[in-house]
Design a protein around this motif. Structure first.
Motif, short mmCIF file in Angstrom:
data_model
loop_
_atom_site.label_atom_id
_atom_site.label_comp_id
_atom_site.label_asym_id
_atom_site.label_seq_id
_atom_site.Cartn_x
_atom_site.Cartn_y
_atom_site.Cartn_z
N THR A 42 60.35 1.76 9.41
CA THR A 42 60.65 0.41 9.90
C THR A 42 60.14 -0.70 8.98
O THR A 42 60.63 -1.81 9.01
N LYS B 121 62.31 -5.55 19.83
CA LYS B 121 61.04 -6.14 19.38
C LYS B 121 60.81 -5.89 17.91
O LYS B 121 59.67 -5.81 17.43
N SER B 122 61.90 -5.73 17.17
CA SER B 122 61.87 -5.52 15.72
C SER B 122 61.03 -4.30 15.32
O SER B 122 60.50 -4.25 14.22
N PHE B 123 60.87 -3.35 16.24
CA PHE B 123 60.09 -2.12 16.01
C PHE B 123 58.61 -2.42 15.77
O PHE B 123 57.89 -1.60 15.20
N ASP B 124 58.15 -3.61 16.20
CA ASP B 124 56.73 -3.92 16.07
C ASP B 124 55.91 -3.04 17.02
O ASP B 124 56.35 -2.74 18.13
N ARG C 258 57.44 -2.21 9.42
CA ARG C 258 56.68 -3.18 10.22
C ARG C 258 55.18 -2.91 10.11
O ARG C 258 54.75 -1.77 10.02
N HIS C 259 54.41 -4.01 10.15
CA HIS C 259 52.98 -3.92 9.93
C HIS C 259 52.21 -4.56 11.08
O HIS C 259 52.51 -5.68 11.47
N ARG D 149 64.03 -1.69 19.17
CA ARG D 149 64.80 -2.52 18.25
C ARG D 149 64.70 -3.99 18.65
O ARG D 149 64.59 -4.87 17.80
N ASN E 14 50.85 2.64 9.30
CA ASN E 14 50.77 1.18 9.21
C ASN E 14 50.56 0.71 7.77
O ASN E 14 49.49 0.95 7.21
N PRO E 15 51.51 0.02 7.16
CA PRO E 15 52.83 -0.30 7.68
C PRO E 15 53.61 0.98 7.98
O PRO E 15 53.44 1.98 7.31
N ASN E 16 54.47 0.84 8.98
CA ASN E 16 55.22 2.01 9.42
C ASN E 16 56.39 2.32 8.47
O ASN E 16 56.89 1.44 7.78
#
Ligand SMILES: Cc1ncc(COP(=O)(O)O)c(C=O)c1O
Length: 131
Positions: free
Chosen positions: A72, A42-45, A74-75, A40, A67-69
């Motif tokens: 989350t 790391k913003s779920f990166d 996140r990409h 969390r 990807n993107p996940n």
């Protein structure tokens, strides 16, 4: 996946990640699943360097990346991911789920890269961006 894997196979997945993979791997096939925790803070990166270190240290048969996940959102950028995946030994297959990639842009897919790497596969869906 059921053609590639047995109960002895070792698979690395992300956590959190689209949960059907863990279900198929653990409950249907019964293989050994390890999780790369996304934090969390790391913003779920996805930290691709960490992913590669992990795969080089352990003999995984398969790595799954969404990807993107999901969930989350996140990409990981294509160029960064391609450089990292090129450093993964070809004995490890890499499955990249790009179900949501069209929401990023037309240049975001690793399809071309996958065509040049015998251990990399891109999986897509027509149910999200196409109507
Ligand atoms: C990340 C991800 N992969 C695969 C799928 C499955 O997509 P489809 O039902 O279009 O095959 C979904 C569906 O929600 C998804 O979120």
């Amino acid at each position: 996946l059921t053609r590639w894997l047995t109960r002895l196979s070792r698979v690395l997945i992300l956590d959190p990640m689209y949960c059907e993979y863990a279900y198929v791997l653990e409950r249907v096939i019964g293989c050994q699943v390890a999780r790369l925790q996304l934090s969390r803070e790391k913003s779920f990166d996805l930290d691709v360097e960490r992913l590669v270190e992990r795969v080089r240290a352990t003999r995984y048969d398969l790595v799954i990346i969404v990807n993107p996940n999901s969930p989350t959102g996140r990409h990981a950028p294509r160029v960064e991911l391609e450089a990292a995946l090129a450093a993964i030994p070809t004995r490890t297959r890499v499955w990249i789920d790009e179900t949501y990639v069209d929401f990023i842009g037309s240049d975001a897919s690793l399809e071309r890269f996958a065509a040049s790497r015998r251990n990399v596969v891109v999986c897509k869906s027509m149910s999200k961006a196409m109507r």
